[in-house]
Design a protein around this motif. Structure first.
Motif, mmCIF file in Angstrom:
data_model
loop_
_atom_site.group_PDB
_atom_site.id
_atom_site.type_symbol
_atom_site.label_atom_id
_atom_site.label_comp_id
_atom_site.label_asym_id
_atom_site.label_seq_id
_atom_site.Cartn_x
_atom_site.Cartn_y
_atom_site.Cartn_z
ATOM 1 N N ARG B 348 -3.407 5.137 -13.411
ATOM 2 C CA ARG B 348 -3.612 3.748 -12.997
ATOM 3 C C ARG B 348 -2.978 3.516 -11.626
ATOM 4 O O ARG B 348 -1.779 3.718 -11.451
ATOM 5 C CB ARG B 348 -2.951 2.808 -14.006
ATOM 6 C CG ARG B 348 -3.621 2.810 -15.382
ATOM 7 C CD ARG B 348 -4.831 1.887 -15.343
ATOM 8 N NE ARG B 348 -5.388 1.674 -16.664
ATOM 9 C CZ ARG B 348 -4.966 0.739 -17.490
ATOM 10 N NH1 ARG B 348 -3.988 -0.048 -17.157
ATOM 11 N NH2 ARG B 348 -5.542 0.585 -18.666
ATOM 12 N N ASP B 349 -3.799 3.107 -10.693
ATOM 13 C CA ASP B 349 -3.289 2.774 -9.359
ATOM 14 C C ASP B 349 -2.954 1.287 -9.315
ATOM 15 O O ASP B 349 -3.498 0.487 -10.080
ATOM 16 C CB ASP B 349 -4.344 3.134 -8.311
ATOM 17 C CG ASP B 349 -4.796 4.586 -8.457
ATOM 18 O OD1 ASP B 349 -3.907 5.457 -8.511
ATOM 19 O OD2 ASP B 349 -6.008 4.843 -8.583
ATOM 20 N N LEU B 350 -2.063 0.952 -8.418
ATOM 21 C CA LEU B 350 -1.559 -0.420 -8.356
ATOM 22 C C LEU B 350 -2.203 -1.154 -7.180
ATOM 23 O O LEU B 350 -2.221 -0.645 -6.063
ATOM 24 C CB LEU B 350 -0.035 -0.372 -8.194
ATOM 25 C CG LEU B 350 0.744 -1.674 -8.169
ATOM 26 C CD1 LEU B 350 0.591 -2.449 -9.462
ATOM 27 C CD2 LEU B 350 2.233 -1.371 -7.936
ATOM 28 N N VAL B 351 -2.732 -2.329 -7.451
ATOM 29 C CA VAL B 351 -3.307 -3.165 -6.397
ATOM 30 C C VAL B 351 -2.504 -4.460 -6.340
ATOM 31 O O VAL B 351 -2.416 -5.178 -7.326
ATOM 32 C CB VAL B 351 -4.790 -3.483 -6.665
ATOM 33 C CG1 VAL B 351 -5.356 -4.332 -5.533
ATOM 34 C CG2 VAL B 351 -5.593 -2.216 -6.829
ATOM 35 N N VAL B 352 -1.904 -4.704 -5.206
ATOM 36 C CA VAL B 352 -1.038 -5.879 -5.053
ATOM 37 C C VAL B 352 -1.643 -6.805 -4.005
ATOM 38 O O VAL B 352 -1.848 -6.400 -2.866
ATOM 39 C CB VAL B 352 0.381 -5.450 -4.609
ATOM 40 C CG1 VAL B 352 1.253 -6.679 -4.388
ATOM 41 C CG2 VAL B 352 1.007 -4.532 -5.641
ATOM 42 N N PRO B 353 -1.948 -8.039 -4.381
ATOM 43 C CA PRO B 353 -2.426 -8.970 -3.357
ATOM 44 C C PRO B 353 -1.277 -9.403 -2.458
ATOM 45 O O PRO B 353 -0.179 -9.687 -2.942
ATOM 46 C CB PRO B 353 -2.976 -10.151 -4.156
ATOM 47 C CG PRO B 353 -2.308 -10.079 -5.471
ATOM 48 C CD PRO B 353 -1.889 -8.656 -5.705
ATOM 49 N N ARG B 372 -7.061 -15.685 4.281
ATOM 50 C CA ARG B 372 -7.138 -14.239 4.499
ATOM 51 C C ARG B 372 -6.198 -13.548 3.512
ATOM 52 O O ARG B 372 -5.003 -13.815 3.482
ATOM 53 C CB ARG B 372 -6.760 -13.897 5.930
ATOM 54 C CG ARG B 372 -6.614 -12.411 6.163
ATOM 55 C CD ARG B 372 -6.909 -12.022 7.567
ATOM 56 N NE ARG B 372 -8.353 -12.024 7.802
ATOM 57 C CZ ARG B 372 -8.936 -11.362 8.787
ATOM 58 N NH1 ARG B 372 -8.233 -10.664 9.623
ATOM 59 N NH2 ARG B 372 -10.245 -11.404 8.955
ATOM 60 N N TRP B 373 -6.782 -12.696 2.700
ATOM 61 C CA TRP B 373 -6.017 -11.950 1.710
ATOM 62 C C TRP B 373 -5.982 -10.483 2.096
ATOM 63 O O TRP B 373 -6.941 -9.960 2.612
ATOM 64 C CB TRP B 373 -6.661 -12.063 0.327
ATOM 65 C CG TRP B 373 -6.461 -13.388 -0.289
ATOM 66 C CD1 TRP B 373 -7.315 -14.458 -0.201
ATOM 67 C CD2 TRP B 373 -5.366 -13.823 -1.077
ATOM 68 N NE1 TRP B 373 -6.792 -15.524 -0.889
ATOM 69 C CE2 TRP B 373 -5.611 -15.164 -1.443
ATOM 70 C CE3 TRP B 373 -4.192 -13.208 -1.523
ATOM 71 C CZ2 TRP B 373 -4.724 -15.899 -2.225
ATOM 72 C CZ3 TRP B 373 -3.322 -13.942 -2.299
ATOM 73 C CH2 TRP B 373 -3.580 -15.266 -2.640
ATOM 74 N N GLN B 374 -4.862 -9.863 1.808
ATOM 75 C CA GLN B 374 -4.772 -8.418 1.989
ATOM 76 C C GLN B 374 -4.478 -7.806 0.624
ATOM 77 O O GLN B 374 -3.594 -8.272 -0.087
ATOM 78 C CB GLN B 374 -3.638 -8.106 2.955
ATOM 79 C CG GLN B 374 -3.614 -6.669 3.408
ATOM 80 C CD GLN B 374 -2.423 -6.368 4.306
ATOM 81 O OE1 GLN B 374 -1.632 -5.484 4.010
ATOM 82 N NE2 GLN B 374 -2.281 -7.104 5.402
#
Lengths: 291, 555
Positions: B348-353, B372-374
C-alpha cells in the motif's frame, strides 16, 4: 528624417533628464522611501503574523514570495501615482514648452516617459525583492530549497525561475505603468493626474474581484466558453507570475512558463499596452503644450 | 407518511443511457426522479451479480416522507429507471445484505423494537421477518432520517451475512443460529450539565433544576483480517484505543479483546494545544499480512498546519514498536490520506493531500475560483519501508501530482442548490482502474463539469495533463466501484438537494430536533394551509444519478 540611432540618443537624453529631475523631487523620493518602509515593516509584520498564527513558511523562498505577493499589491498604487505625474510635472512647471523648443519630437518625448516609467517599476521590483529575500534569508535561510531535510531544487535553479518570474512580473507592471503615462499625457496638473489615474486604477482593480463564472459567453470553433470579466482587470495581472512561482516553493518544478495563465496575462497586458500607447500617442500629438 | 398512498410506486421518469463519444470509455446512464437525496449505497438486490443503486430520499415537497429508490442495473451496463419504495416509519437505520438462502440481498431495518429483514420483491418490500431482538443503542431514541449503517458482515465466510449491532456495552454479534455474543468494548458516555435554556433561566434568576445532557460515544467497528490468517476478525476503535477480537480456527471469536493497542505521538506540551490532535488508522501496508498502524497527528505548538503520519509496522510476533518506524510529514487542512497500491507491487502506497497556505492561494480562490491541491505520493518499496534516506528523520516524497479544482463561490453562496452541509469533498480518487491494467488510475473532477483521468503505471508517475477528459457533472457525492464484476471501475455520481435539518435552539449541542409528533403536527398544519389557499405542491426537487460504466478502452 531622423535615424533610429538619433531617436534612441534623444530618448536616452530625455530619460537622463527625467531621472535627474525626479531624483531631486521630494515627492518621488518620498514615494520610494515609502515603498522601502512598507516593504521592511510589511516583512516584519508578516513574520510576526506567522509566529502568532503558528503557520510557518516552508523556506526562505516561500517566505520571500509570500511577502512579495503582498508588497507588489501594496506598492503598486504608490509607484503608479508617481508615474501618473511624469508628464504633469513638465506641464505644470512649463518645462515641456522648453523641451519641445529643442530638436525633440513629441514621440521621442513620449517614448522617454515610457522608458522612465518602466525604470521606476523596475526599481520598485528590485527594492521589493531585496527586502523580501533578505527577510527570507534572515528568518529561514536561502540556499538550496529543501523540505523535510531533502533537497528539492538547487538554489541556482530557484533563483533562475525567480528571475524568469520577475521578467513576466515586469511586463505586467509595465502595462500598469503605461496606463499611468497615458493618463499623465492628458493632465496639466499633478493633482488632476493623480485623481484621474487612481480612478482608472481602481476601476480596473475592481474587475479582479468579479468571480470567474461571470463574463461574456463567446463561441470559439462552435464551442461556447465564458470570457470572465475579471480577465480585463489590469492591476491583478502581476500576481499571476508570482502565483506560478508559488508552485515552485511547494516542490513542483516549473516545466514551462508558456502556460495558459501566462498566455492570458500577456494577451491582457499586451492589449492594454497597445491601447495606452495609442491613447497617449494621440494625446501627445493633439495637445497644445504652449498654453 | 401519507397513509392513502399505495405502499409501492413504480417510478420511471427521466432515464437514458448513451455510450460516450469520447473514446467509448464509458457507457453513461442518467436517472432522475422527484425528491431530495439523503444517502445512497450499492448492493446486489436481485442476485444477478451486478450492483444496484439504492438512494434514500425525502419525497418532493415533504421532507419527512422518506423513501428508498432502487435503481437496478440492467444487462449491457445500463440503468433504465428506479422503483420507489416506501420506508416504514420506524426505520432508524438500515443495511442491505444477504441474510437468507435466496440469491440477492435483503433489506435489513434496525428499529427501536428490533431488527427485521424484508426481501426486495418486484416494486415492493416483502413482508417483515424478525432477525434479532437485541437491545441496541437505537432503542428508545428519536427516529430521524433513515440512514445506511454497516451492520451486516459475513464473519464466518459462509456467504451469508450476520448481524453486528452496536450496543452500549459493545458490538453484539448475532450468529446464524440466533445466539448472541458481546464483544466487550463499551461506549464512553459524556455528561454535560445545563444547556441554553439553563443560561436563560440563570439570567432570569429563576430557580430550576438544570438538565443533564449526555453524549454516548460508541466505538467504530471494523471487520478485518488483522493477522493475515485468512479469517475475519473484529476490531473496535474508540479514540486511539484499538481492541482486536481474533477469530480462531473453529470460527469462534472471543468476548474479550485478544489484543488492546494504543499508541500516541503527542508530546506532553502538545496535550494542552487546542489545535493539536491525533487519530489512529490501520491497514495492511506491507506484504507480511499483518495490520500496520498509522497515527496521524495534526498541528503542533510550532506549526498549526503540520500533519505527521507516524507508521508503526507490525513485527513477526504481532507486536508493535513503542516509537514509530517512519514519519511522513506534510501540511494540509484535513488529516485525510489514502492508501492505495499505485505501482502494482502489492504493497500500500501512501497518498497525502497537501494544501499550501499562501496569499497567492487566497488570490487564486477569489479571482480564479480555483483551489490548487498537491497530492504527495510515498511509495512502499520491496523492503517494506517508504523511501527514506540514511540519517533523515522523515520519509521522502516520491512523486507529486498537482490539480486545480474550480470552486464556484457565487454558486456556493447564492446558488439554488443547498450548500454542502459537511466538508467539501470533491471526486479526487486514486481508487479507480478504469482500463483494467491493474494500476490505479487517478480520477479528478475539475469542479467545472469535467472528469479528468490520469492513467496509472508501474512507476506510479502521472502525467501533468490528463490522459482523458470526459463530460461529467461535478459532484461532492460519488462511488467508485466495480459494479458489474468485469474488473473495471465504474463511477456513480449523486446529485440532488439536501434538505437543511430543522433545528430549534441554535446549533451544536444546544440543538434540539423536533420529534416526529411535532413534525407531524406541523406538516398537517401546513397541508391545511395549502388546501385553504388551493396551492399546488410543485415537486421541483429532483434526485439525479449520473452513472459511468467502464467498458475498458485499450490505451
Amino acid at each position: 528624417m531622423r535615424s533610429p540611432l538619433d531617436f534612441l540618443r534623444t530618448v536616452a537624453r530625455l530619460v537622463r533628464a527625467d531621472v535627474t529631475k525626479l531624483s531631486r523631487y521630494w515627492v518621488v523620493l518620498a514615494g520610494f522611501v515609502a515603498v522601502v518602509v512598507l516593504a521592511v515593516s510589511g516583512t516584519m509584520v508578516f513574520h510576526r503574523i506567522e509566529q502568532a498564527a503558528n503557520v510557518t513558511s516552508n523556506s526562505g523562498y516561500d517566505f520571500a514570495l509570500a511577502v512579495m505577493d503582498r508588497l507588489v499589491d501594496v506598492s503598486l498604487p504608490i509607484v503608479y501615482v508617481l508615474v501618473c505625474i511624469l508628464f504633469a510635472i513638465d506641464v505644470s512647471n512649463s518645462t515641456v514648452k522648453y523641451i519641445l523648443t529643442r530638436p525633440v519630437t513629441r514621440m521621442e518625448l513620449l517614448v522617454s516617459k515610457y522608458v522612465t516609467a518602466f525604470g521606476m517599476v523596475t526599481l520598485n521590483v528590485a527594492l521589493l525583492w531585496t527586502v523580501a529575500l533578505s527577510g527570507g534569508a534572515a528568518f529561514y535561510g536561502l540556499g538550496d530549497l529543501t523540505e523535510n531535510g531533502y533537497v528539492i531544487f538547487s538554489g541556482g535553479y530557484v533563483f533562475g525561475q525567480f528571475a524568469l518570474g520577475t521578467f513576466f512580473l515586469l511586463i505586467a507592471l509595465g502595462s500598469v505603468a503605461a496606463m499611468g503615462v497615458a493618463v499623465s499625457t492628458f493632465s496639466s496638473t499633478m493633482g488632476g493626474a493623480i485623481i484621474i489615474g487612481l480612478i482608472f486604477f481602481f476601476m480596473l482593480e475592481l474587475l479582479a474581484v468579479i468571480p470567474t463564472n461571470l463574463g461574456l459567453t463567446l463561441s470559439l470553433g462552435g464551442e461556447a466558453f465564458v470570457l470572465p470579466f475579471s480577465s480585463f482587470s489590469l492591476p491583478n495581472q502581476p500576481l499571476i507570475p508570482l502565483g506560478v512561482l508559488g508552485d515552485l516553493t511547494t516542490g513542483i518544478a516549473i516545466e514551462s512558463w508558456w502556460i495558459p495563465p501566462i498566455q492570458r496575462m500577456l494577451a491582457v497586458c499586451g492589449a492594454y499596452l497597445v491601447l495606452f500607447l495609442g491613447v497617449s500617442a494621440f494625446g501627445i500629438r493633439k495637445r497644445d503644450f504652449t498654453l | 407518511m401519507s397513509g392513502g398512498r399505495a405502499l409501492v410506486v413504480a417510478f420511471l421518469l427521466v432515464a437514458g443511457s448513451t455510450a460516450d463519444a469520447e473514446g467509448e470509455l464509458f457507457v453513461r446512464s442518467k436517472v432522475e426522479f422527484p425528491g431530495k437525496i439523503e444517502d445512497h449505497l450499492l448492493a446486489d438486490v436481485d442476485g444477478d451479480g451486478r450492483l444496484d443503486v439504492l438512494v434514500v430520499h425525502a419525497a418532493a415537497g415533504d421532507r419527512y416522507d422518506y423513501r428508498l429508490a432502487v435503481c437496478r442495473q440492467q444487462v449491457e451496463k445500463k440503468f433504465d429507471g428506479c422503483e420507489i419504495l416506501d420506508l416504514p416509519d420506524d426505520v432508524r437505520a438500515f443495511d442491505v445484505g444477504n441474510v437468507d438462502p435466496a440469491p440477492g440481498a435483503e433489506f435489513v431495518a434496525v428499529t427501536a423494537s428490533g431488527v427485521f429483514w424484508s426481501a426486495f420483491e418486484k416494486e415492493r418490500l416483502g413482508s417483515r421477518h424478525r432477525l434479532a431482538e437485541v437491545p441496541s443503542v437505537f432503542a428508545g431514541t428519536d427516529p430521524d432520517i433513515p440512514r445506511p449503517l454497516d451492520v451486516l458482515f459475513d464473519l464466518d465466510g459462509d456467504g451469508r451475512d450476520e448481524l453486528l449491532l452496536p450496543s452500549q456495552a459493545g458490538p453484539v454479534w448475532v450468529k446464524p443460529d440466533g445466539k448472541r455474543q458481546l464483544f466487550e468494548s463499551p461506549a464512553v458516555v459524556l455528561y454535560r450539565l445545563a444547556n441554553r435554556s439553563a443560561d436563560v433561566n440563570a439570567a432570569l434568576r429563576s430557580g430550576f433544576q438544570s438538565r443533564v445532557t449526555s453524549e454516548m460515544n460508541t466505538p467504530d467497528v471494523h471487520v478485518f483480517d488483522w493477522n493475515g490468517d485468512g479469517r475475519l476478525d473484529v476490531v473496535t476503535q474508540l479514540d486511539n484505543i484499538l481492541r482486536i477480537f481474533l477469530q480462531d480456527e473453529t470460527g469462534g471469536l472471543p468476548g474479550q479483546p485478544s489484543r488492546t493497542l494504543e499508541r500516541s505521538t503527542l508530546a506532553e506540551n502538545e496535550l494542552d494545544s487546542s489545535f493539536t490532535g491525533e487519530v489512529t488508522s490501520f491497514a495492511q501496508l506491507d506484504l507480511d499480512g499483518q495490520a500496520d498502524l498509522i497515527l496521524t497527528k495534526w498541528g503542533s505548538s510550532e506549526e498549526r498546519t503540520r500533519m505527521d503520519r507516524a507508521i508503526f509496522f507490525s513485527r513477526p510476533d504481532g507486536s508493535y514498536p513503542d516509537v514509530p518506524d517512519q514519519l511522513v510529514r506534510s501540511e494540509s487542512v484535513t488529516p485525510d490520506f489514502d492508501l492505495v497500491d499505485l505501482d502494482g507491487n502489492g504493497t500500500r502506497d501512501l497518498v497525502v493531500p497537501f494544501f499550501h497556505f499562501a496569499p497567492s492561494q487566497a488570490v487564486k480562490v477569489i479571482t480564479q475560483n480555483a483551489l490548487r491541491w498537491q497530492l504527495r505520493i510515498f511509495l512502499l518499496g520491496a523492503d517494506g519501508r517508504y523511501s527514506q534516506d540514511e540519517g533523515k528523520k522523515f520519509a521522502r516524497i516520491d512523486h507529486r501530482v498537482v490539480l486545480d479544482y474550480k470552486l464556484d463561490i457565487l454558486k456556493l453562496l447564492f446558488g439554488k442548490q443547498a450548500r454542502p452541509t459537511g466538508r467539501i469533498a470533491p471526486l479526487l480518487d486514486f481508487g479507480a482502474d478504469f482500463d483494467g491494467d491493474g494500476y490505479a488510475d487517478l480520477a479528478a473532477d475539475d469542479g467545472g463539469d469535467k472528469l479528468r483521468i490520469y492513467w496509472g503505471n508501474a512507476e506510479a508517475r502521472y502525467s501533468s495533463s490528463p490522459d482523458q477528459v470526459v463530460p461529467f457533472e461535478s459532484t461532492l457525492a460519488y462511488d467508485l466501484v466495480d459494479a458489474d464484476g468485469d474488473g473495471l471501475t465504474d463511477l456513480f455520481a449523486y446529485h440532488g438537494t439536501r434538505p437543511v435539518t430543522e433545528q430549534i435552539g441554535g446549533h451544536g449541542f444546544h440543538a434540539v430536533k423536533r420529534r416526529r409528533t411535532e413534525r407531524e403536527r406541523a406538516r398537517r398544519a401546513e397541508e391545511a394551509r395549502r388546501a385553504r389557499k388551493q396551492e399546488e405542491e410543485v415537486p421541483h426537487e429532483r434526485v439525479r444519478l449520473e452513472i459511468l460504466m467502464s467498458v475498458g478502452r485499450a490505451r
